[in-house]
Design a protein around this motif. Structure first.
Motif, PDB file in Angstrom:
ATOM      1  N   ILE A 510       1.903 -12.676  16.406  1.00 47.68           N
ATOM      2  CA  ILE A 510       1.598 -11.827  15.251  1.00 47.68           C
ATOM      3  C   ILE A 510       2.872 -11.716  14.432  1.00 47.68           C
ATOM      4  O   ILE A 510       3.852 -11.103  14.878  1.00 47.68           O
ATOM      5  CB  ILE A 510       1.117 -10.430  15.684  1.00 47.68           C
ATOM      6  CG1 ILE A 510      -0.123 -10.542  16.570  1.00 47.68           C
ATOM      7  CG2 ILE A 510       0.829  -9.560  14.465  1.00 47.68           C
ATOM      8  CD1 ILE A 510      -0.531  -9.225  17.218  1.00 47.68           C
ATOM      9  N   VAL A 511       2.899 -12.347  13.261  1.00 46.63           N
ATOM     10  CA  VAL A 511       4.096 -12.295  12.427  1.00 46.63           C
ATOM     11  C   VAL A 511       3.897 -11.253  11.324  1.00 46.63           C
ATOM     12  O   VAL A 511       2.775 -10.981  10.898  1.00 46.63           O
ATOM     13  CB  VAL A 511       4.424 -13.660  11.794  1.00 46.63           C
ATOM     14  CG1 VAL A 511       4.812 -14.674  12.853  1.00 46.63           C
ATOM     15  CG2 VAL A 511       3.262 -14.178  10.958  1.00 46.63           C
ATOM     16  N   HIS A 512       5.016 -10.677  10.891  1.00 43.39           N
ATOM     17  CA  HIS A 512       4.933  -9.770   9.750  1.00 43.39           C
ATOM     18  C   HIS A 512       6.302  -9.647   9.101  1.00 43.39           C
ATOM     19  O   HIS A 512       7.348  -9.935   9.711  1.00 43.39           O
ATOM     20  CB  HIS A 512       4.421  -8.390  10.168  1.00 43.39           C
ATOM     21  CG  HIS A 512       5.464  -7.500  10.774  1.00 43.39           C
ATOM     22  ND1 HIS A 512       6.300  -6.700  10.022  1.00 43.39           N
ATOM     23  CD2 HIS A 512       5.809  -7.289  12.066  1.00 43.39           C
ATOM     24  CE1 HIS A 512       7.118  -6.039  10.830  1.00 43.39           C
ATOM     25  NE2 HIS A 512       6.838  -6.374  12.076  1.00 43.39           N
ATOM     26  N   VAL A 533      -1.340 -18.239  15.615  1.00 44.03           N
ATOM     27  CA  VAL A 533      -0.585 -17.240  14.870  1.00 44.03           C
ATOM     28  C   VAL A 533      -1.464 -16.544  13.848  1.00 44.03           C
ATOM     29  O   VAL A 533      -2.405 -17.137  13.300  1.00 44.03           O
ATOM     30  CB  VAL A 533       0.651 -17.891  14.179  1.00 44.03           C
ATOM     31  CG1 VAL A 533       0.227 -19.019  13.247  1.00 44.03           C
ATOM     32  CG2 VAL A 533       1.496 -16.865  13.436  1.00 44.03           C
ATOM     33  N   VAL A 534      -1.183 -15.272  13.607  1.00 43.96           N
ATOM     34  CA  VAL A 534      -1.816 -14.490  12.537  1.00 43.96           C
ATOM     35  C   VAL A 534      -0.725 -13.729  11.789  1.00 43.96           C
ATOM     36  O   VAL A 534       0.326 -13.411  12.357  1.00 43.96           O
ATOM     37  CB  VAL A 534      -2.872 -13.497  13.070  1.00 43.96           C
ATOM     38  CG1 VAL A 534      -4.077 -14.222  13.644  1.00 43.96           C
ATOM     39  CG2 VAL A 534      -2.260 -12.547  14.078  1.00 43.96           C
ATOM     40  N   ASN A 535      -0.983 -13.453  10.518  1.00 44.86           N
ATOM     41  CA  ASN A 535      -0.049 -12.674   9.698  1.00 44.86           C
ATOM     42  C   ASN A 535      -0.601 -11.266   9.531  1.00 44.86           C
ATOM     43  O   ASN A 535      -1.797 -11.083   9.283  1.00 44.86           O
ATOM     44  CB  ASN A 535       0.127 -13.347   8.332  1.00 44.86           C
ATOM     45  CG  ASN A 535       1.182 -12.669   7.474  1.00 44.86           C
ATOM     46  OD1 ASN A 535       2.081 -12.001   7.988  1.00 44.86           O
ATOM     47  ND2 ASN A 535       1.086 -12.843   6.162  1.00 44.86           N
ATOM     48  N   LEU A 536       0.250 -10.264   9.671  1.00 47.10           N
ATOM     49  CA  LEU A 536      -0.182  -8.873   9.545  1.00 47.10           C
ATOM     50  C   LEU A 536      -0.418  -8.547   8.067  1.00 47.10           C
ATOM     51  O   LEU A 536       0.504  -8.615   7.246  1.00 47.10           O
ATOM     52  CB  LEU A 536       0.872  -7.932  10.129  1.00 47.10           C
ATOM     53  CG  LEU A 536       0.475  -6.462  10.251  1.00 47.10           C
ATOM     54  CD1 LEU A 536      -0.667  -6.291  11.241  1.00 47.10           C
ATOM     55  CD2 LEU A 536       1.674  -5.610  10.676  1.00 47.10           C
ATOM     56  N   ASP A 537      -1.638  -8.201   7.727  1.00 44.71           N
ATOM     57  CA  ASP A 537      -2.018  -7.939   6.343  1.00 44.71           C
ATOM     58  C   ASP A 537      -1.217  -6.786   5.752  1.00 44.71           C
ATOM     59  O   ASP A 537      -1.196  -5.684   6.298  1.00 44.71           O
ATOM     60  CB  ASP A 537      -3.517  -7.603   6.276  1.00 44.71           C
ATOM     61  CG  ASP A 537      -3.989  -7.321   4.874  1.00 44.71           C
ATOM     62  OD1 ASP A 537      -3.653  -8.101   3.970  1.00 44.71           O
ATOM     63  OD2 ASP A 537      -4.700  -6.304   4.682  1.00 44.71           O
ATOM     64  N   GLY A 538      -0.542  -7.048   4.641  1.00 41.93           N
ATOM     65  CA  GLY A 538       0.213  -6.002   3.958  1.00 41.93           C
ATOM     66  C   GLY A 538       1.561  -5.687   4.563  1.00 41.93           C
ATOM     67  O   GLY A 538       2.315  -4.886   4.014  1.00 41.93           O
ATOM     68  N   GLY A 539       1.874  -6.283   5.722  1.00 40.62           N
ATOM     69  CA  GLY A 539       3.182  -6.122   6.328  1.00 40.62           C
ATOM     70  C   GLY A 539       3.491  -4.703   6.792  1.00 40.62           C
ATOM     71  O   GLY A 539       2.617  -3.843   6.929  1.00 40.62           O
ATOM     72  N   TYR A 540       4.786  -4.471   7.044  1.00 41.39           N
ATOM     73  CA  TYR A 540       5.238  -3.182   7.583  1.00 41.39           C
ATOM     74  C   TYR A 540       4.996  -2.040   6.596  1.00 41.39           C
ATOM     75  O   TYR A 540       4.804  -0.891   6.991  1.00 41.39           O
ATOM     76  CB  TYR A 540       6.720  -3.269   7.949  1.00 41.39           C
ATOM     77  CG  TYR A 540       7.202  -2.130   8.818  1.00 41.39           C
ATOM     78  CD1 TYR A 540       6.758  -1.992  10.132  1.00 41.39           C
ATOM     79  CD2 TYR A 540       8.102  -1.196   8.329  1.00 41.39           C
ATOM     80  CE1 TYR A 540       7.192  -0.951  10.934  1.00 41.39           C
ATOM     81  CE2 TYR A 540       8.552  -0.147   9.121  1.00 41.39           C
ATOM     82  CZ  TYR A 540       8.096  -0.030  10.428  1.00 41.39           C
ATOM     83  OH  TYR A 540       8.529   0.996  11.221  1.00 41.39           O
ATOM     84  N   LYS A 541       4.970  -2.346   5.302  1.00 44.87           N
ATOM     85  CA  LYS A 541       4.716  -1.306   4.302  1.00 44.87           C
ATOM     86  C   LYS A 541       3.324  -0.704   4.465  1.00 44.87           C
ATOM     87  O   LYS A 541       3.136   0.498   4.257  1.00 44.87           O
ATOM     88  CB  LYS A 541       4.888  -1.865   2.886  1.00 44.87           C
ATOM     89  CG  LYS A 541       4.720  -0.831   1.783  1.00 44.87           C
ATOM     90  CD  LYS A 541       5.075  -1.402   0.424  1.00 44.87           C
ATOM     91  CE  LYS A 541       4.790  -0.402  -0.699  1.00 44.87           C
ATOM     92  NZ  LYS A 541       5.558   0.848  -0.544  1.00 44.87           N
ATOM     93  N   SER A 542       2.357  -1.516   4.879  1.00 44.51           N
ATOM     94  CA  SER A 542       1.016  -0.982   5.115  1.00 44.51           C
ATOM     95  C   SER A 542       0.994  -0.044   6.312  1.00 44.51           C
ATOM     96  O   SER A 542       0.194   0.896   6.365  1.00 44.51           O
ATOM     97  CB  SER A 542       0.018  -2.131   5.332  1.00 44.51           C
ATOM     98  OG  SER A 542      -0.260  -2.784   4.114  1.00 44.51           O
ATOM     99  N   ILE A 543       1.877  -0.279   7.270  1.00 42.78           N
ATOM    100  CA  ILE A 543       1.987   0.630   8.413  1.00 42.78           C
ATOM    101  C   ILE A 543       2.555   1.969   7.958  1.00 42.78           C
ATOM    102  O   ILE A 543       2.014   3.038   8.274  1.00 42.78           O
ATOM    103  CB  ILE A 543       2.876   0.005   9.508  1.00 42.78           C
ATOM    104  CG1 ILE A 543       2.182  -1.210  10.115  1.00 42.78           C
ATOM    105  CG2 ILE A 543       3.207   1.032  10.585  1.00 42.78           C
ATOM    106  CD1 ILE A 543       3.023  -1.957  11.126  1.00 42.78           C
ATOM    107  N   ILE A 544       3.647   1.913   7.202  1.00 44.17           N
ATOM    108  CA  ILE A 544       4.306   3.140   6.739  1.00 44.17           C
ATOM    109  C   ILE A 544       3.411   3.917   5.779  1.00 44.17           C
ATOM    110  O   ILE A 544       3.138   5.105   5.980  1.00 44.17           O
ATOM    111  CB  ILE A 544       5.643   2.794   6.050  1.00 44.17           C
ATOM    112  CG1 ILE A 544       6.608   2.150   7.047  1.00 44.17           C
ATOM    113  CG2 ILE A 544       6.267   4.037   5.437  1.00 44.17           C
ATOM    114  CD1 ILE A 544       7.066   3.061   8.143  1.00 44.17           C
ATOM    115  N   ASP A 545       2.931   3.253   4.739  1.00 41.51           N
ATOM    116  CA  ASP A 545       2.135   3.947   3.721  1.00 41.51           C
ATOM    117  C   ASP A 545       0.771   4.373   4.249  1.00 41.51           C
ATOM    118  O   ASP A 545       0.196   5.351   3.765  1.00 41.51           O
ATOM    119  CB  ASP A 545       1.952   3.046   2.497  1.00 41.51           C
ATOM    120  CG  ASP A 545       3.225   2.875   1.697  1.00 41.51           C
ATOM    121  OD1 ASP A 545       4.215   3.571   2.002  1.00 41.51           O
ATOM    122  OD2 ASP A 545       3.244   2.034   0.777  1.00 41.51           O
TER     123      ASP A 545
END
Length: 558
Positions: A510-512, A533-545
């Motif tokens: 899982i990459v981000h 492999v998969v890419n995390l949608d929206g990245g770390y910003k989606s986790i925070i926001d």
């Protein structure tokens, strides 16, 4: 010389849809007799501006009234009667029973064609204390006047707003600007119902940043003169309580007349005709077809209501103009940010039986090198096979309305995510980017549809439950140190190729990154080297926001 018999057209309701119909009728037929009955004391007023007038942003209440009865008479030769209520429709005789406010005398008015535009009325839930003198709705100019008078008389400094929808958020913003202590009490898990929970979380952050007391999942026991008593938690102290928990279509007159009425409003065909071909209905009182839901939904809002009024007039004169349905476009100011949506949220789509794809991007609202740029978040849902756009949500500081309008136009045109790639949108550094946020959403969505990337949504990231996955953060070490997903390893994208062998080829990767782009680049590298492999949608910003605190090692907002 032949004498044309004037057509008698009567309109019930003198705000958006009704007055649009009246003026359109006049443009189409100079000889028609046009009469408008309005139950309240004002016609043609901008009720969407009332929260801003309450907060003093609009300083002159007269600005809310766009035209007067005399003005309509002088310019359009339309007879407008305020404070006149239509009590009954006698369809067989084509006659209305009408009564003036404060009078018991019933007058009868004949019609050839009738247009109903009575709108919707505030919903008042069965809560103890809801009829107390400090409880108000906020829909009309008289509502505005009553609240002001009460506030001035009692020196109120605290307000509790029941409901976190459009009007509730606008009122909270406006009243906070006056220096009042504001609380928002919302029964649902998040404010602004058209959004998904992760997108609404940014609104929660903004509301709390402005020291507004936000209470979610709230159940009200009763209302008192000094506040609101909840089933759980301390009481919400308030001198004034605004009840803005939604509206219900005004269907009583139509029901009494024997017209067909659905679950959420008066039933009409695509030509705005009711079950009686001589009676039309428009605006918030009808069930408007939603193009994505595939069925009638309530509440057309002001823009569609105006267009429906125009169409009703066209069809009275046999122009056969069909209404194309709503896509539910909306926008709202919430303190220093703007939120907008069109179509349906992922949650709503699933409830209707859709199995949508969706992507999240965080592009700048204009060129990042030009001063004043801010990141916005776009979430776009679409069909798996066709890429047809089903809904979009945007939260940001600037130019949110521009992007939602483009997406709404695309939806009305039946466009797909592939089409968004090709849109040619205005560009100059102060206003946008060479790759506009809408284009960016199209690029990412099209990559997903074409199989150029596979993604994982943040809500599907289960820490500790998936031992067969390894999380790889491809941001810089400095970014990683400011906050990261627990159990993630940091392999900077620029050195990823040199560290491939540190990854376990037997486990999914899982990459981000921060917003998704570098994660996508890492995905392309790893997928072509044989990794699952998969890419995390929206990245770390989606986790925070998005408020996914269990996936954060810090509370820092990046």
């Amino acid at each position: 010389m032949s004498t044309k018999v004037p057509m008698r057209i009567v309109i019930v309701g003198g705000v958006a849809g009704g007055m649009s119909a009246a003026t359109r009728v006049r443009r189409l037929d100079e000889t028609a007799s046009i009469t408008v009955f309005e139950k309240g004391p004002y016609v043609s007023y901008a009720n969407c501006g009332i929260p801003y007038a309450l907060g003093g942003v609009i300083t002159n209440d007269a600005a809310l009234t766009l035209q007067s009865p005399q003005g309509f008479k002088d310019r359009f030769n339309v007879d407008v009667h305020e404070n006149m209520e239509v009590l009954a429709v006698h369809r067989e005789d084509r006659v209305l029973d009408v009564c003036a406010k404060g009078s018991d005398a019933i007058q009868q008015f004949p019609y050839d064609k009738l247009i109903l535009s009575q709108g919707a009325e505030p919903f008042r839930p069965p809560i103890r204390g809801i009829d107390l003198p400090n409880v108000f709705t906020l829909q009309t100019i008289p509502d505005l006047e009553k609240i002001r008078q009460y506030q001035a008389k009692h020196g109120c400094s605290r307000v509790a707003i029941i409901g976190g929808g459009f009007i509730g958020l606008e009122a909270a913003d406006a009243l906070h600007g006056l220096g009042l202590q504001v609380s928002i009490v919302e029964a649902a898990p998040h404010v602004f119902p058209p959004l998904d929970a992760d997108m609404a979380e940014r609104l929660h952050t903004e509301i709390r940043r402005n020291n507004v007391n936000l209470i979610l999942n709230a159940k009200i026991q009763k209302i008192k003169t000094n506040g609101v008593v909840l089933a759980e938690g301390p009481p919400v102290l308030a001198d004034i309580v605004l009840m803005v928990v939604g509206v219900r279509a005004r269907t009583q007159l139509a029901e009494k007349a024997g017209l067909k009425v659905g679950k959420t409003g008066v039933s009409v065909n695509s030509y705005m005709q009711t079950s009686d071909p001589d009676i039309y209905a428009v605006g918030d009182m009808i069930e408007s077809e939603h193009r994505i839901a595939g069925r009638a939904l309530e509440l057309a809002l002001a823009g569609p209501a105006n267009r429906q009024g125009r169409l009703a007039a066209d069809n009275i004169f046999s122009r056969h103009m069909a209404y194309r349905g709503n896509v539910g476009t909306s926008v709202c100011k919430v303190f220093d940010i703007t939120v907008a949506s069109v179509g349906l949220s992922v949650r709503a789509l699933r409830q209707l039986g859709y199995d949508p794809l969706w992507i999240t991007v965080h592009p700048p609202d204009h060129a990042g090198y030009y001063p004043g740029s801010h990141a916005m978040t776009l979430k776009v849902a679409f069909e798996k096979k066709t890429g047809r756009i089903l809904g979009a949500q945007v939260v940001g500081i600037e130019s949110v309305d521009k992007r939602i309008d483009v997406l709404a136009t695309a939806m009305q045109a039946g466009m797909t995510m592939f089409d968004l790639e090709h849109l040619e949108l205005a560009y100059a550094p102060p206003y946008g980017s060479a790759k506009d946020p809408v284009n960016m959403a199209g690029f990412v969505g099209s990559n997903l549809l074409r199989g150029d990337v596979r993604i994982l949504h943040v809500e599907d990231l289960k820490l500790g439950a998936d031992n067969n996955s390894q999380i790889v953060d491809v941001r810089s070490p400095a970014e990683f140190s400011r906050g990261h997903i627990p159990s993630a390893v940091n392999l900077n994208l620029n050195t990823l190729r040199d560290n491939i062998e540190s990854l376990d080829r037997k486990r999914r990767v899982i990459v981000h990154c921060q917003v998704g782009y570098r994660g996508y680049l890492a995905y392309r590298i790893l997928s072509q080297m044989g990794f699952d492999v998969v890419n995390l949608d929206g990245g770390y910003k989606s986790i925070i926001d998005g408020g996914f605190t269990a996936l954060q090692t810090t509370d820092e907002k990046l």
